[in-house]
Design an enzyme around this catalytic site. Structure first.
Site, PDB file in Angstrom:
ATOM      1  N   CYS A   3      -2.857  -8.217  -1.860  1.00 43.70           N
ATOM      2  CA  CYS A   3      -3.504  -7.459  -0.779  1.00 43.70           C
ATOM      3  C   CYS A   3      -2.454  -7.060   0.248  1.00 43.70           C
ATOM      4  O   CYS A   3      -1.797  -7.914   0.856  1.00 43.70           O
ATOM      5  CB  CYS A   3      -4.601  -8.300  -0.136  1.00 43.70           C
ATOM      6  SG  CYS A   3      -5.271  -7.546   1.356  1.00 43.70           S
ATOM      7  N   ASP A  29      -1.078   2.727  12.072  1.00 46.65           N
ATOM      8  CA  ASP A  29      -1.383   3.234  10.736  1.00 46.65           C
ATOM      9  C   ASP A  29      -0.169   3.997  10.196  1.00 46.65           C
ATOM     10  O   ASP A  29       0.488   4.750  10.927  1.00 46.65           O
ATOM     11  CB  ASP A  29      -2.608   4.162  10.784  1.00 46.65           C
ATOM     12  CG  ASP A  29      -3.196   4.387   9.400  1.00 46.65           C
ATOM     13  OD1 ASP A  29      -4.300   3.897   9.132  1.00 46.65           O
ATOM     14  OD2 ASP A  29      -2.528   5.057   8.570  1.00 46.65           O
ATOM     15  N   HIS A  45      -8.625 -13.031   4.981  1.00 45.66           N
ATOM     16  CA  HIS A  45      -9.065 -11.944   4.108  1.00 45.66           C
ATOM     17  C   HIS A  45     -10.590 -11.923   3.927  1.00 45.66           C
ATOM     18  O   HIS A  45     -11.173 -12.899   3.458  1.00 45.66           O
ATOM     19  CB  HIS A  45      -8.408 -12.068   2.732  1.00 45.66           C
ATOM     20  CG  HIS A  45      -8.784 -10.949   1.803  1.00 45.66           C
ATOM     21  ND1 HIS A  45      -7.992  -9.836   1.629  1.00 45.66           N
ATOM     22  CD2 HIS A  45      -9.878 -10.760   1.039  1.00 45.66           C
ATOM     23  CE1 HIS A  45      -8.583  -9.015   0.787  1.00 45.66           C
ATOM     24  NE2 HIS A  45      -9.732  -9.551   0.406  1.00 45.66           N
ATOM     25  N   GLY A  90     -14.902   6.052   2.301  1.00 37.76           N
ATOM     26  CA  GLY A  90     -13.479   6.309   2.501  1.00 37.76           C
ATOM     27  C   GLY A  90     -12.628   5.069   2.635  1.00 37.76           C
ATOM     28  O   GLY A  90     -11.449   5.169   2.978  1.00 37.76           O
ATOM     29  N   THR A  92     -10.127   2.475   1.581  1.00 36.08           N
ATOM     30  CA  THR A  92      -9.089   2.455   0.545  1.00 36.08           C
ATOM     31  C   THR A  92      -8.378   1.112   0.470  1.00 36.08           C
ATOM     32  O   THR A  92      -7.795   0.789  -0.553  1.00 36.08           O
ATOM     33  CB  THR A  92      -8.036   3.557   0.784  1.00 36.08           C
ATOM     34  OG1 THR A  92      -7.454   3.366   2.074  1.00 36.08           O
ATOM     35  CG2 THR A  92      -8.652   4.937   0.701  1.00 36.08           C
ATOM     36  N   HIS A  97     -10.934  -4.059   8.204  1.00 37.43           N
ATOM     37  CA  HIS A  97     -10.080  -3.597   9.300  1.00 37.43           C
ATOM     38  C   HIS A  97     -10.813  -2.545  10.106  1.00 37.43           C
ATOM     39  O   HIS A  97     -11.650  -1.814   9.584  1.00 37.43           O
ATOM     40  CB  HIS A  97      -8.757  -3.022   8.776  1.00 37.43           C
ATOM     41  CG  HIS A  97      -8.951  -1.899   7.800  1.00 37.43           C
ATOM     42  ND1 HIS A  97      -9.246  -2.119   6.469  1.00 37.43           N
ATOM     43  CD2 HIS A  97      -8.907  -0.556   7.966  1.00 37.43           C
ATOM     44  CE1 HIS A  97      -9.369  -0.945   5.858  1.00 37.43           C
ATOM     45  NE2 HIS A  97      -9.178   0.011   6.744  1.00 37.43           N
TER      46      HIS A  97
HETATM   47  P1  AMP Z   1      -9.316   2.742   5.022  1.00 37.57           P
HETATM   48  O1  AMP Z   1      -9.181   4.065   4.322  1.00 37.57           O
HETATM   49  O2  AMP Z   1     -10.388   2.674   6.053  1.00 37.57           O
HETATM   50  O3  AMP Z   1      -9.381   1.595   4.026  1.00 37.57           O
HETATM   51  O4  AMP Z   1      -7.971   2.573   5.857  1.00 37.57           O
HETATM   52  C1  AMP Z   1      -6.785   2.122   5.296  1.00 37.57           C
HETATM   53  C2  AMP Z   1      -5.681   2.654   6.181  1.00 37.57           C
HETATM   54  O5  AMP Z   1      -4.521   1.876   5.926  1.00 37.57           O
HETATM   55  C3  AMP Z   1      -5.305   4.108   5.935  1.00 37.57           C
HETATM   56  O6  AMP Z   1      -5.508   4.851   7.144  1.00 37.57           O
HETATM   57  C4  AMP Z   1      -3.819   4.044   5.539  1.00 37.57           C
HETATM   58  O7  AMP Z   1      -3.063   5.105   6.071  1.00 37.57           O
HETATM   59  C5  AMP Z   1      -3.405   2.693   6.112  1.00 37.57           C
HETATM   60  N1  AMP Z   1      -2.291   2.032   5.447  1.00 37.57           N
HETATM   61  C6  AMP Z   1      -2.097   1.860   4.117  1.00 37.57           C
HETATM   62  N2  AMP Z   1      -0.966   1.162   3.889  1.00 37.57           N
HETATM   63  C7  AMP Z   1      -0.439   0.874   5.116  1.00 37.57           C
HETATM   64  C8  AMP Z   1       0.738   0.177   5.544  1.00 37.57           C
HETATM   65  N3  AMP Z   1       1.594  -0.368   4.686  1.00 37.57           N
HETATM   66  N4  AMP Z   1       0.961   0.083   6.877  1.00 37.57           N
HETATM   67  C9  AMP Z   1       0.104   0.642   7.758  1.00 37.57           C
HETATM   68  N5  AMP Z   1      -1.013   1.307   7.412  1.00 37.57           N
HETATM   69  C10 AMP Z   1      -1.292   1.426   6.107  1.00 37.57           C
HETATM   70 ZN    ZN Z   2      -6.167  -9.327   2.403  1.00 46.13          ZN
END
Ligand code: AMP
Ligand code: ZN
Length: 107
Positions: A3, A29, A45, A90, A92, A97
């Site tokens: 993760c 982000d 987690h 949305g 991902t 978070h």
């Molecule tokens: P969600 O789509 O709500 O799950 O948000 C996940 C967010 O995590 C997205 O806006 C990504 O740009 C961000 N993200 C993914 N990998 C990283 C990382 N290594 N550091 C900071 N943000 C990240």
């Molecule tokens: Zn986690």
């Protein structure tokens, strides 16, 4: 478990940290969609906010309080606090978070 947010909260992957609290950390982000775009991530987690709300309301309150503090630190006034929950919404990264976004960054 593989993760990405667990790795960031444990310091195993880099991030630009903005603030932290007992139960959560806040970092920028990696691909911001607003002038202010910070993620607030619990240290423990949970898959999403629905699971977190049931399992640990104290940690959820801490995440929200840290989000409000981040908004005060980074933005002049208005902000959004958003939890994407589930694929179709949305989400991902499947570690709960909050997104703090704002169009009015503090100078
Ligand atoms: P969600 O789509 O709500 O799950 O948000 C996940 C967010 O995590 C997205 O806006 C990504 O740009 C961000 N993200 C993914 N990998 C990283 C990382 N290594 N550091 C900071 N943000 C990240
Ligand atoms: Zn986690």
């Amino acid at each position: 478990m593989d993760c990405i947010f667990c790795k960031i909260t444990k310091g195993e992957l880099p991030a630009t940290f903005v603030a932290e609290s007992e139960h959560a950390v806040a970092f920028n982000d990696i691909s911001p969609r607003q002038p202010v775009h910070v993620l607030v991530v619990p240290r423990v987690h949970y898959t999403d906010v629905a699971e977190l709300a049931v399992a640990n309301p104290e940690v959820l309150a801490d995440v929200i309080q840290l989000g409000v503090r981040v908004a005060e630190l980074t933005s002049t006034s208005s902000f959004r606090l958003q939890f994407n929950t589930g694929l179709e919404a949305g989400q991902t990264v499947f570690h709960a978070h909050a997104h703090i976004t704002s169009t009015t960054p503090r100078a």
